[in-house]
Design an enzyme around this catalytic site. Sequence first.
Site, PDB file in Angstrom:
ATOM      1  N   ALA A 110       0.639  -1.299   0.032  1.00  0.00           N
ATOM      2  CA  ALA A 110      -0.196   0.034  -0.085  1.00  0.00           C
ATOM      3  C   ALA A 110       0.748   1.535  -0.061  1.00  0.00           C
ATOM      4  O   ALA A 110       0.445   2.289  -0.540  1.00  0.00           O
ATOM      5  CB  ALA A 110      -0.840  -0.151   1.189  1.00  0.00           C
ATOM      6  N   ALA A 111       2.036   1.293   0.517  1.00  0.00           N
ATOM      7  CA  ALA A 111       2.867   2.585   0.710  1.00  0.00           C
ATOM      8  C   ALA A 111       3.438   3.388  -0.773  1.00  0.00           C
ATOM      9  O   ALA A 111       3.556   2.383  -1.522  1.00  0.00           O
ATOM     10  CB  ALA A 111       4.075   2.419   1.357  1.00  0.00           C
ATOM     11  N   PRO A 112       3.005   4.408  -0.922  1.00  0.00           N
ATOM     12  CA  PRO A 112       2.838   5.505  -0.034  1.00  0.00           C
ATOM     13  C   PRO A 112       1.377   5.578   0.352  1.00  0.00           C
ATOM     14  O   PRO A 112       1.013   6.413   1.503  1.00  0.00           O
ATOM     15  CB  PRO A 112       3.438   6.824  -0.690  1.00  0.00           C
ATOM     16  CG  PRO A 112       3.264   6.552  -1.922  1.00  0.00           C
ATOM     17  CD  PRO A 112       3.571   5.176  -2.149  1.00  0.00           C
ATOM     18  N   GLY A 113       0.593   5.056  -0.281  1.00  0.00           N
ATOM     19  CA  GLY A 113      -0.970   5.172   0.198  1.00  0.00           C
ATOM     20  C   GLY A 113      -1.735   5.640  -0.750  1.00  0.00           C
ATOM     21  O   GLY A 113      -3.295   5.804  -0.438  1.00  0.00           O
ATOM     22  N   LYS A 115      -3.237   4.551  -3.505  1.00  0.00           N
ATOM     23  CA  LYS A 115      -4.674   3.680  -3.897  1.00  0.00           C
ATOM     24  C   LYS A 115      -5.485   3.605  -2.757  1.00  0.00           C
ATOM     25  O   LYS A 115      -6.514   3.119  -2.918  1.00  0.00           O
ATOM     26  CB  LYS A 115      -3.826   2.464  -4.660  1.00  0.00           C
ATOM     27  CG  LYS A 115      -3.317   3.042  -6.065  1.00  0.00           C
ATOM     28  CD  LYS A 115      -3.295   1.815  -7.001  1.00  0.00           C
ATOM     29  CE  LYS A 115      -2.427   2.282  -8.398  1.00  0.00           C
ATOM     30  NZ  LYS A 115      -1.176   2.642  -8.230  1.00  0.00           N
ATOM     31  N   GLU A 133       1.600  -2.474   4.416  1.00  0.00           N
ATOM     32  CA  GLU A 133       2.911  -2.311   3.670  1.00  0.00           C
ATOM     33  C   GLU A 133       4.095  -2.972   4.668  1.00  0.00           C
ATOM     34  O   GLU A 133       4.243  -2.545   5.658  1.00  0.00           O
ATOM     35  CB  GLU A 133       3.258  -0.680   3.637  1.00  0.00           C
ATOM     36  CG  GLU A 133       4.625  -0.296   3.198  1.00  0.00           C
ATOM     37  CD  GLU A 133       5.245  -1.007   1.912  1.00  0.00           C
ATOM     38  OE1 GLU A 133       4.365  -0.822   0.993  1.00  0.00           O
ATOM     39  OE2 GLU A 133       6.184  -1.438   1.811  1.00  0.00           O
ATOM     40  N   ARG A 138       8.523   2.625   4.723  1.00  0.00           N
ATOM     41  CA  ARG A 138       7.435   3.157   3.871  1.00  0.00           C
ATOM     42  C   ARG A 138       6.175   3.115   4.807  1.00  0.00           C
ATOM     43  O   ARG A 138       5.013   3.718   4.355  1.00  0.00           O
ATOM     44  CB  ARG A 138       7.422   2.332   2.689  1.00  0.00           C
ATOM     45  CG  ARG A 138       8.577   2.568   1.583  1.00  0.00           C
ATOM     46  CD  ARG A 138       8.524   1.682   0.351  1.00  0.00           C
ATOM     47  NE  ARG A 138       7.368   1.882  -0.261  1.00  0.00           N
ATOM     48  CZ  ARG A 138       7.287   2.626  -1.456  1.00  0.00           C
ATOM     49  NH1 ARG A 138       8.469   3.599  -1.565  1.00  0.00           N
ATOM     50  NH2 ARG A 138       6.297   2.823  -2.167  1.00  0.00           N
ATOM     51  N   CYS A 230       3.311  -0.823 -12.711  1.00  0.00           N
ATOM     52  CA  CYS A 230       3.752   0.487 -13.033  1.00  0.00           C
ATOM     53  C   CYS A 230       4.545   0.090 -14.108  1.00  0.00           C
ATOM     54  O   CYS A 230       5.761   0.825 -14.542  1.00  0.00           O
ATOM     55  CB  CYS A 230       3.912   1.750 -12.443  1.00  0.00           C
ATOM     56  SG  CYS A 230       5.276   1.384 -11.452  1.00  0.00           S
TER      57      CYS A 230
END
Length: 241
Positions: A110-113, A115, A133, A138, A230
Amino acid sequence: MTSKFPIEFIKELQNHFGEKIAEKTLKALSDTSSVSIRINPLKPIEGFSSDTPIPWSKNGHLLKDRPFFSLDPHFHAGCYYVQDSSSMILETLLNKLKPERDGLYLDACAAPGGKSTVLLDYLNNEGFLLSNEVDGKRNSILREIILKWGRLNVGVTSLPTRKFIDLNCAFDLILVDAPCSGEGMFRKDVKARSEWTPTSPLDCSIRQQRILTDLTPCLRAGGFLIYATCTFNRQENEEQI
Ligand code: SAM
């Protein structure tokens, strides 16, 4: 223009998408990054509404220039999140899939958050999000972002994915925004180009497969697993799915 990118990356792009699309992609990756934000619906602020709205995100705006975010108290108060417009596509996906809003959701990487804030806006105070995370540093950033976003139906954990099976829960939705070779970052972060090696896609795909294998048994029957990277290559995307 192409010399700025690893040759193996260019070749794979051409093999996968064909010459024309590869050329367009490399051109786009050489341009300046756009700057966009998503406004927190719990803390609405004026001032950005004159910037270009992002069609696939209700509260997303493309900014004309990059402001000094760190000098803006609204930024520190969690009134908006600086997020790539491409990441906001998750909102469209949720609106199409329509997972139950009273469900139990997991954002596993999840980090940095960014989404997690999209998931929380979709849940709109219903259901519960576990935002996880594994990396300690992070995780601190994640906690800060989640705290500032201001929703109560969320918890933050720092577990390796293999531990989720021990929780004995069945998640209605699991988001795996996987650690990846980051080819999509070649525009924003020039360092990403030098860190990429021809074996990065394979190395990353092995890690991604482990994460997916750990988490699939934690999904309730009929639940949704959303997988994102990504990066562009097949190994980490189509072949992983
Ligand atoms: N979802 C985030 C967002 O929207 O802000 C971005 C997540 S980033 C692409 C991938 C995350 O996975 C990183 O924070 C990284 O620390 C984490 N990660 C790295 N190795 C991992 C592993 N083996 N299992 C789970 N997460 C891992």
